[in-house]
Design a protein around this motif. Structure first.
Motif, short mmCIF file in Angstrom:
data_model
loop_
_atom_site.label_atom_id
_atom_site.label_comp_id
_atom_site.label_asym_id
_atom_site.label_seq_id
_atom_site.Cartn_x
_atom_site.Cartn_y
_atom_site.Cartn_z
N PRO A 129 11.07 -46.81 23.03
CA PRO A 129 11.95 -47.96 22.88
C PRO A 129 11.27 -49.10 22.14
CG PRO A 129 10.97 -48.01 25.04
CD PRO A 129 10.45 -46.74 24.39
N CYS A 130 12.08 -50.03 21.60
CA CYS A 130 11.53 -51.24 21.02
C CYS A 130 11.00 -52.13 22.15
CB CYS A 130 12.61 -52.02 20.26
SG CYS A 130 12.84 -51.53 18.54
N ARG A 131 9.83 -52.66 21.96
CA ARG A 131 9.27 -53.64 22.89
C ARG A 131 8.90 -54.87 22.05
NH1 ARG A 131 11.62 -51.30 26.08
NH2 ARG A 131 10.88 -50.18 27.94
N LEU A 132 9.66 -55.94 22.23
CA LEU A 132 9.56 -57.10 21.36
C LEU A 132 9.04 -58.33 22.09
CD1 LEU A 132 12.98 -56.75 19.48
CD2 LEU A 132 10.78 -55.74 18.89
N LEU A 133 8.45 -59.24 21.31
CA LEU A 133 8.00 -60.53 21.80
C LEU A 133 8.68 -61.59 20.95
CD1 LEU A 133 6.04 -61.88 23.85
CD2 LEU A 133 4.36 -61.95 22.00
N ARG A 162 3.35 -54.89 21.58
CA ARG A 162 4.71 -55.34 21.28
C ARG A 162 4.82 -55.85 19.85
NH1 ARG A 162 8.56 -56.42 25.28
NH2 ARG A 162 7.88 -55.78 27.38
N THR A 163 6.05 -55.82 19.34
CA THR A 163 6.34 -56.32 18.00
C THR A 163 6.80 -57.76 18.09
OG1 THR A 163 6.96 -54.12 17.18
CG2 THR A 163 7.80 -56.02 15.97
N VAL A 164 6.22 -58.63 17.28
CA VAL A 164 6.57 -60.05 17.29
C VAL A 164 7.78 -60.29 16.40
CG1 VAL A 164 5.82 -62.37 16.67
CG2 VAL A 164 4.22 -60.80 17.75
N VAL A 165 8.77 -61.00 16.94
CA VAL A 165 9.89 -61.47 16.14
C VAL A 165 9.50 -62.83 15.58
CG1 VAL A 165 12.33 -62.06 16.10
CG2 VAL A 165 11.51 -60.24 17.62
N TRP A 180 15.76 -72.96 9.90
CA TRP A 180 15.33 -72.29 8.68
C TRP A 180 14.52 -71.03 8.99
CZ3 TRP A 180 18.22 -74.74 5.45
CH2 TRP A 180 18.42 -76.12 5.57
N ASP A 181 14.48 -70.11 8.01
CA ASP A 181 13.70 -68.88 8.17
C ASP A 181 12.20 -69.19 8.22
OD1 ASP A 181 15.96 -67.33 8.12
OD2 ASP A 181 15.86 -66.94 5.96
N PHE A 182 11.46 -68.28 8.80
CA PHE A 182 10.02 -68.42 8.98
C PHE A 182 9.31 -68.72 7.67
CE2 PHE A 182 5.74 -66.54 9.31
CZ PHE A 182 5.26 -67.18 10.45
N GLY A 195 -0.80 -59.79 12.35
CA GLY A 195 0.03 -59.09 13.34
C GLY A 195 -0.04 -57.59 13.24
N GLY A 196 -0.91 -57.08 12.39
CA GLY A 196 -1.00 -55.64 12.24
C GLY A 196 0.28 -55.03 11.72
N GLU A 197 1.05 -55.83 10.97
CA GLU A 197 2.31 -55.41 10.35
C GLU A 197 3.39 -55.06 11.39
OE1 GLU A 197 1.63 -52.37 7.49
OE2 GLU A 197 0.28 -53.60 6.27
N ARG A 198 3.14 -55.37 12.67
CA ARG A 198 4.17 -55.13 13.68
C ARG A 198 4.94 -56.42 13.88
NH1 ARG A 198 2.59 -51.76 18.88
NH2 ARG A 198 4.83 -52.10 19.05
N MET A 199 5.87 -56.67 12.96
CA MET A 199 6.64 -57.90 12.97
C MET A 199 8.10 -57.56 12.66
SD MET A 199 4.16 -60.52 10.91
CE MET A 199 4.82 -59.84 9.40
N MET A 200 8.97 -58.47 13.08
CA MET A 200 10.39 -58.32 12.79
C MET A 200 10.94 -59.70 12.42
SD MET A 200 13.49 -57.00 15.32
CE MET A 200 12.83 -55.34 15.48
N MET A 201 11.76 -59.75 11.38
CA MET A 201 12.38 -61.00 10.99
C MET A 201 13.54 -61.32 11.96
SD MET A 201 10.55 -62.01 8.50
CE MET A 201 11.53 -63.41 7.93
#
Length: 543
Positions: A129-133, A162-165, A180-182, A195-201
């Motif tokens: 499953p997705c595990r997000l922060l 976990r993946t950072v939003v 505004w966007d990040f 972030g080790g490329e574990r990110m989500m917009m």
């Protein structure tokens, strides 16, 4: 090739199939207008529709000839290439599931909806499953300190697997509900390195929430350095904490499908590092408290043992929720210390859009000298003397041809405008207005005709933004993505980038202010980039 889903809703009468084909023909006639290529619609058919189609076939009086005609007509429209590739009845591509109530969702185990949720999780997170922060907010407003805290959150996410939003930004703040966007403030590429490329917009997170048949489970986690005793305190409440709730006011409109009614809050009051506790000890407490029972199969590091100096407040450890079971941790982060050791290469850069804007702004100024004078909390009595010291420093630098490098402009940036008082309170204004006015007069007189610096132009941060807005048609935006020029965060970051790009840089010492985090960030950048491009020195201190 773009596929279109057509859902059939006909009853079981003998003409059902024929009417359905007429609908398809009408659809294709509209699709074919003005197009050389026919886009193939893929019908969405439920089991109920299949049963009705079979019943209609049994009740049709036309015999095999009518049925063959229908098959040919269907095949003509739905085959991909070649002859004889008949696909009738239509292929079942998906079985829509009704969204269930939040209470029934939590009671479901393995089901078609759960299976679909796993597929969606894999699509967005690479695995299920997705595990997000999700970062609710970082109260800090100083851009350099926000960058530092973001690096810490990325390190925490790696520990928790976990993946950072990536949060939104606005008005100098960072948080989910900002406008505004990040990438309005920060560079996504350098953030990905940390972030080790574990990110989500944020837009992807919203899509993930909307697409999932099962609403993601959530848990609020509030972390600060508010421990007043000798132990770190962990508290749990069955509702969202008030300070976190204030940062979640946009959730009802932006994340309608996100499950929040059963969301509780785990509050962790860490001991400040300055009180004798090593940062590694606090980091271990935080990671263990948030990862109890988690799967460490894919974790890159082993979680350290939980320290014994842990006070659970009014909640026993056995009653704490399993944070690892929550799909999304909603993080309220107010930690100023560096809990996790990170490499210098994990620093987060400012947005390339802001660097491009700074290049446009300074194109006609180069080479120039930049002044950053941080006067917040500076006693009003010293302002005139410090203004004299600043003018003396500028006089020495600019009249030395070996140093000035044909500079013609002095860019002045401060936490207060040249035309504002050093304090915003009425009492302080009355006490400091004379001294502040005197300091302003000293600086302006130096650049006036007959002054020591009359050959140079004084450019203020406010004047720079005014002309920038006029250059861009008075729209208050810049570039095709509409970078908001009126946003205070954009202005603060742009001001320090302009100082970074200056040929010479001047800042105050402790006696005339303090070396602020902004000035420190500027000098750190200039130390790395000295003698590259227009940069000719690191910093010159006055006072």
């Amino acid at each position: 090739m773009k596929h279109h889903a057509v859902q059939t809703t006909h009853g079981s009468d003998p003409d059902a199939v024929g009417r359905w084909m007429e609908d398809v023909d009408s659809f294709l006639e509209l699709e074919d207008q003005g197009n050389d290529t026919v886009r193939v619609p893929i019908p969405l058919v439920t089991r109920d529709i299949i049963e009705k189609l079979l019943l209609a076939e049994e009740e049709t009086d036309g015999g095999d000839e009518d049925r063959d005609a229908l098959v040919y007509q269907a095949d003509h429209r739905y085959h991909s290439s070649g002859e004889g590739q008949q696909r009738w009845p239509p292929v079942v591509t998906a079985l829509p599931e009704a969204r269930t109530s939040s209470s029934s969702r939590r009671m479901q185990s393995v089901s078609p909806s759960a299976s679909t949720s796993n597929a969606i999780d894999t699509q967005f997170c690479g695995k299920a499953p997705c595990r997000l922060l999700l970062i609710l907010t970082i109260p800090e407003r100083e851009p350099a300190k926000i960058q530092q805290q973001l690096v810490q959150i990325l390190a925490l996410a790696r520990k928790l697997n976990r993946t950072v939003v990536l949060p939104n930004v606005g008005k100098g703040r960072v948080g989910t509900c900002q406008r505004w966007d990040f990438d309005t403030y920060f560079d996504i590429a350098s953030t990905a390195l940390g972030g080790g490329e574990r990110m989500m917009m944020m837009d992807d997170f919203r899509t993930w929430v909307d697409m999932r048949p099962l609403s993601p489970t959530t848990q609020v986690v509030a972390v600060d350095e508010g421990a007043t005793e000798s132990n770190t305190v962990v508290e749990y409440a069955s509702m969202v904490h008030e300070k976190a709730a204030k940062t979640m006011r946009c959730f009802k409109t932006r994340f309608r499908e996100l499950e929040l009614e059963n969301t509780g809050t785990a509050t962790m009051h860490l001991l400040p590092v300055s009180e004798g506790r090593s940062n590694s000890g606090e980091a271990a407490i935080l990671v263990n408290a948030l990862s109890e029972g988690r799967d460490t199969t894919n974790a890159s590091e082993t979680t350290p043992a939980l320290p014994s100096e842990l006070d659970y407040g009014t909640t026993t450890a056995s009653k704490l929720p399993r944070h690892s079971d929550s799909d999304v941790l909603l993080l309220y982060w107010d930690v100023r210390s560096d809990l996790f050791s990170t490499e210098s290469t994990t620093a987060i850069d400012y947005s390339p859009r802001l660097w491009a804007l700074a290049s446009q702004v300074t194109k006609d100024l180069q080479p120039y000298l930049a002044v950053h004078w941080h006067i917040d909390k500076l006693p009003a009595a010293v302002l005139p003397a410090c203004a004299d010291a600043l003018v003396d420093m500028l006089d020495i630098l600019l009249h030395d041809a070996s140093v000035s490098h044909d500079i013609r402009t002095v860019y002045f940036s401060s936490d207060h405008s040249l035309m504002k008082l050093a304090s915003h309170s009425e009492d302080a204004q009355k006490k400091s207005s004379d001294q502040h006015t005197a300091a302003i007069d000293i600086i302006q007189a130096a650049f006036a005709p007959g002054g020591e610096l009359e050959r140079w132009v004084l450019e203020t941060r406010e004047g720079l933004f005014t002309r920038l807005n006029e250059t861009n048609g008075g729209t208050g935006t810049f570039d095709e993505d509409q970078l908001p020029l009126g946003d205070t965060g954009v202005q603060d970051i742009l001001a320090r980038i302009v100082s970074m790009k200056a040929a010479l840089f001047v800042s105050g010492t402790k006696g005339c202010g303090r070396l602020s985090s902004a000035a420190r960030q500027v000098t750190d950048f200039r130390a790395r980039a000295k003698d590259h491009g227009a940069i000719k020195d690191v910093v010159n201190l006055f006072g």
